[in-house]
Structures are given as structure tokens and as C-alpha cells.
Design an enzyme around this catalytic site. Structure first.
Site, short mmCIF file in Angstrom:
data_model
loop_
_atom_site.label_atom_id
_atom_site.label_comp_id
_atom_site.label_asym_id
_atom_site.label_seq_id
_atom_site.Cartn_x
_atom_site.Cartn_y
_atom_site.Cartn_z
N ASP A 173 -15.24 3.03 2.95
CA ASP A 173 -15.11 1.63 3.40
C ASP A 173 -16.41 0.84 3.21
OD1 ASP A 173 -12.49 2.13 4.09
OD2 ASP A 173 -12.92 2.47 6.21
N ARG A 226 0.83 -1.22 0.00
CA ARG A 226 0.00 0.00 0.00
C ARG A 226 0.86 1.26 0.00
NH1 ARG A 226 -4.72 -0.76 4.23
NH2 ARG A 226 -5.45 1.10 3.14
C1 S3P Z 1 -9.22 5.73 8.00
C2 S3P Z 1 -9.32 6.46 6.85
C3 S3P Z 1 -9.67 5.86 5.55
C4 S3P Z 1 -10.37 4.52 5.74
C5 S3P Z 1 -9.65 3.63 6.71
C6 S3P Z 1 -9.54 4.31 8.06
C7 S3P Z 1 -8.79 6.43 9.22
O1 S3P Z 1 -8.50 5.65 4.81
O2 S3P Z 1 -10.49 3.87 4.49
O3 S3P Z 1 -10.33 2.40 6.84
O4 S3P Z 1 -8.94 5.88 10.33
O5 S3P Z 1 -8.31 7.57 9.11
P1 S3P Z 1 -7.80 6.85 3.98
O6 S3P Z 1 -7.40 7.88 4.93
O7 S3P Z 1 -6.62 6.22 3.31
O8 S3P Z 1 -8.84 7.29 3.01
#
Ligand code: S3P
Length: 411
Positions: free
Chosen positions: A299, A108
Site C-alpha cells: 500500500d 475488483r
Molecule cells: C489488507 C491486505 C492488503 C492491503 C489492503 C489491506 C488487509 O490487500 O493492500 O489495503 O487488511 O488484509 P491484499 O490482501 O489484497 O494484498
């Protein structure tokens, strides 16, 4: 599927990570009620212990005692992107460590965090993917304009800003979940949020934060699975209790309403609003999901794809290229899973199209992704569908299979 169930959902994953991490940075004790007991959150707990915080259970609370961080050596973030990205920002001005992850997390993107932190003086070896070694550095505030709509990147920058000289401003053209801003403010951080038509400017400068009492709301992203379970069964209703209703997270409720489900919400206030959500199934219709709505349900797109597969007409998801760099390539995994079970779906570079109807049944590969495993397990309530593994579900929702059995009527 049984109707009329009341289902309590486990603690919010995003809030749980932050409660542990911010508690570890705070002066004094942070007492957390409702912390999610899942593998991903366990990674954050282990990491902050390695860095010098104490974490222990006391009755129904988890107590974090913060303190100065020391270098930690190797930290294994497992499958948890939130652990890795937030830690990179928290570590950069405070302590050294080498972060690694499992095969999925090691693929990732981390450049989105390392780039902005580097501009603030952060020092890293390795990258752009894990493993990355952080060397403690004297950091200086900067203005960072979001290149991707990501609360993880925003949080990393703000946590670094809290330990940097001068002011750090993060400019967010499109709103993402704001748990970090709410919690840091509640813990006394010098943080200011200014919203305007062009986006939101979040400014922070160095300062101590203080331990507080925190209650973690139920995870709306976990609740979404049961919402869709009811939504695809006309006349069946389910009530999810104690669900976090932060408006930066509730896009799934709006989409289910647009698709024709009945959605009733009883909300209570607080730093993080919570409430009970009742969803009643109906004949669903397709919808369009894109633009600023996407970060509010990023999500939930795998489970919304299941709702779309049981709806009449087409559902089109755009502006969601981020889905391709989650725990799996969720665009590919969703489309593959729908096609394997008799659905009609196409991938797009930034989303997918689902032409609804019914799913006949079949076997789905989850690609080790908890949300793909749960989404197709819910589809299995309405068609004979199996998934190749359910072990991944423990990363975010250990009680999922027990609740699934209860919903089916055999638990
Ligand atoms: C999250 C932000 C999101 C989400 C992840 C949790 C967080 O990701 O998809 O499951 O806790 O800040 P991104 O910040 O990469 O969009």
C-alpha cells in the site's frame, strides 16, 4: 514543510477491520481502543451490526458484543476490499448475505476468495466480482495454497476454517501481513503457524473465540505519507508516534533507509508491536523493490513513487502486479500522475520505473483512490501540484488534510 513535528497517526485500518469482525464472532465483549474512525472501517461496523453483533462507543473504547450470526440481506461494502473479502470467508459457514460495493470495489477480483472457499464447500451466487450472494453452507477444512500473496484471501480462508469441520491449512509461499493470525491466537482460536524455507503453513480448526481487550496501533501505511514528506526535504525531520511496527508491514522503513533517509525507530512489544518513528530527509537515491519485500509495503508503493521522483537515479518496482487491482490501477495512476507533474516514469506489467529528479508541478487525477490522492498531496509540499479530488481520503485517513495543513505551516 515544518521540521520537528510529532504526528500521531490514526488506527491501523487492517487491524481495525479485524477487531470489529473477530469481536463480532467472539463469545462475550471485545473492547477496542484506538479503532480507526474512517469510512472503510464504518462499513465493517455496519455489516457486523446487520449480522447480529452490537457495536457501541463507551468512553474511549468501542465495545463489540459478539453472538450467533443471522442472515443479513444486503450488505454494502462501499470502497472497502477488506470488508468484502474477509466477510465472504466469515459468512460462508455462518450466515447468508448479499455483498455489494461501489464502482471501484465492483471491479475488483473476488475469485481469489470464492475459489478457495468453494473448495471448502462455500456456496455463492454471482461473482466473480461483486455483487455476490453468500448462502450459509456446511464447510469442510481443506489445504489451500496461496495463488496470490494476499492477507485478505488468507484471512477469509482462516475465518471460514474457524467454522468448518476438520482442519484448514493455508500455505503461504510469501509472507503477508499476519494480523489475523496474531489476533485470532490472542482470542483463543485453535491456530498453529509453522514456518519453513518453503513458506508458512497456518492451520486452524473449528472453535469458539473469546472477546478480549485490543489496542489498535497507529497505521504505518498512513504514517508513510509523513515519512516521505520528510524524506524528500533534506534536513527536515518528523516523528510519527504510536505506529504499528509489525514486521510484515514495515518494508517502507527499509526502503527509505536504502534511499538514504535517516530512519530511527523506538519500538515497544505487544501482540502488535508499536513505536515512534523519526525520519529525517536527505538527498535520496533510487532503489529496487521486488520479491518478498512487496507484500510488506504494497500500500506504500504510491507514496514511495513520490520519494523516487525526488531521488537521484532510477527506482524499479517489480513483482507488484497486485497494484493493478487495488482501489484503482495504481501502476497506471502513479505513472500518469508523475508524468502530469513533470516526472519521468514508465509502467511495467508488474510495477513501474521512476527516473528521479524533481517534479515541476501540475494537476493529477486520483481515479477516486485515497492513496493516490494522499501521495500526490504530499508531493504538493515540494512542487505546485493539485489533485482533482480529496473526498476519497475519508475512506482511510479522515484527519489527513488537517495534518497536511499543520505540516505546511498554515494549520
Ligand atoms: C489488507 C491486505 C492488503 C492491503 C489492503 C489491506 C488487509 O490487500 O493492500 O489495503 O487488511 O488484509 P491484499 O490482501 O489484497 O494484498
Amino acid at each position: 514543510m515544518r521540521s520537528g513535528l510529532r504526528i500521531p497517526v490514526p488506527g491501523d485500518k487492517s487491524v481495525s477491520h479485524r477487531a470489529l469482525l473477530f469481536g463480532a464472532l467472539a463469545v462475550g465483549e471485545t473492547r477496542i481502543t484506538g479503532l480507526l474512525g474512517a469510512e472503510d472501517v464504518g462499513r465493517t461496523a455496519q455489516a457486523v451490526r446487520q449480522l447480529g453483533a452490537a457495536v457501541h462507543e463507551a468512553g474511549h473504547e468501542v465495545v463489540v458484543t459478539g453472538g450467533p450470526w443471522h442472515d443479513a440481506g444486503a450488505i454494502d461494502c462501499g470502497n472497502s476490499g477488506t470488508t468484502a473479502r474477509l466477510l465472504l470467508g466469515a459468512l460462508a459457514p455462518r450466515a447468508g448475505a448479499t455483498l455489494s460495493g461501489d464502482a471501484s470495489l465492483s471491479r475488483r477480483p473476488m475469485r481469489r476468495v470464492l475459489g478457495p472457499l468453494g473448495r471448502m464447500g462455500g456456496q455463492f451466487d454471482g461473482g466473480p466480482t461483486l455483487p455476490v450472494a453468500v448462502r450459509r453452507a456446511a464447510m469442510v477444512g481443506a489445504e489451500i495454497v496461496a495463488e496470490v500473496a494476499s492477507a485478505q484471501v488468507k484471512s477469509a480462508v482462516l475465518l471460514a476454517g474457524l467454522g468448518a469441520a476438520g482442519q484448514t491449512t493455508y500455505v503461504e509461499p510469501m509472507a503477508t501481513r499476519d494480523h489475523t493470525e496474531r489476533m485470532l491466537t490472542g482470542m483463543g482460536a485453535p491456530l498453529r503457524v509453522v514456518a519453513s524455507a518453503g513458506g508458512t503453513r497456518i492451520s486452524i480448526s473449528a472453535g469458539p473465540i473469546h472477546g478480549v481487550r485490543l489496542t489498535v496501533p497507529g497505521d504505518v501505511s498512513s504514517a508513510a505519507f509523513w515519512m516521505v514528506a520528510a524524506a524528500i526535504h533534506p534536513g527536515v525531520s518528523v516523528t510519527l508516534t504510536g505506529v504499528g511496527l509489525n514486521p510484515t508491514r514495515t518494508g517502507v522503513l527499509d526502503v527509505l533507509r536504502r534511499m538514504g533517509a535517516r530512519v530511527e525507530v523506538e519500538a515497544r512489544g505487544g501482540i502488535e508491536p508499536v513505536g515512534d518513528v523519526t525520519v529525517t530527509g536527505a538527498g535520496l537515491r533510487g532503489t529496487r523493490i521486488g520479491g518478498a519485500e512487496v507484500p510488506t509495503l504494497i500500500d506504500e508503493l504510491p507514496i514511495l513513487a513520490i520519494a523516487a521522483a525526488f531521488a537521484e537515479g532510477e527506482t524499479v518496482v517489480t513483482d507488484a502486479a497486485e497494484l493493478r487491482v487495488k482501489e484503482s490501477d495504481r501502476v497506471a495512476a502513479v505513472v500518469e500522475g508523475l508524468r502530469a507533474t513533470g516526472g519521468d516514469a514508465d509502467a511495467r506489467p508488474d510495477g513501474f520505473v521512476v527516473r528521479g529528479g524533481q517534479l515541476r508541478g501540475g494537476h493529477v487525477l486520483t481515479h477516486g483512490d485515497h492513496r493516490i490522492a494522499m501521495a500526490f498531496s504530499i508531493a504538493g509540499l515540494a512542487a505546485p501540484i493539485t489533485v482533482d479530488e480529496t473526498a476519497s481520503i475519508a475512506t482511510s485517513y479522515p484527519g489527513f488534510l488537517a495534518t497536511l495543513a499543520r505540516v505546511r505551516g498554515d494549520g
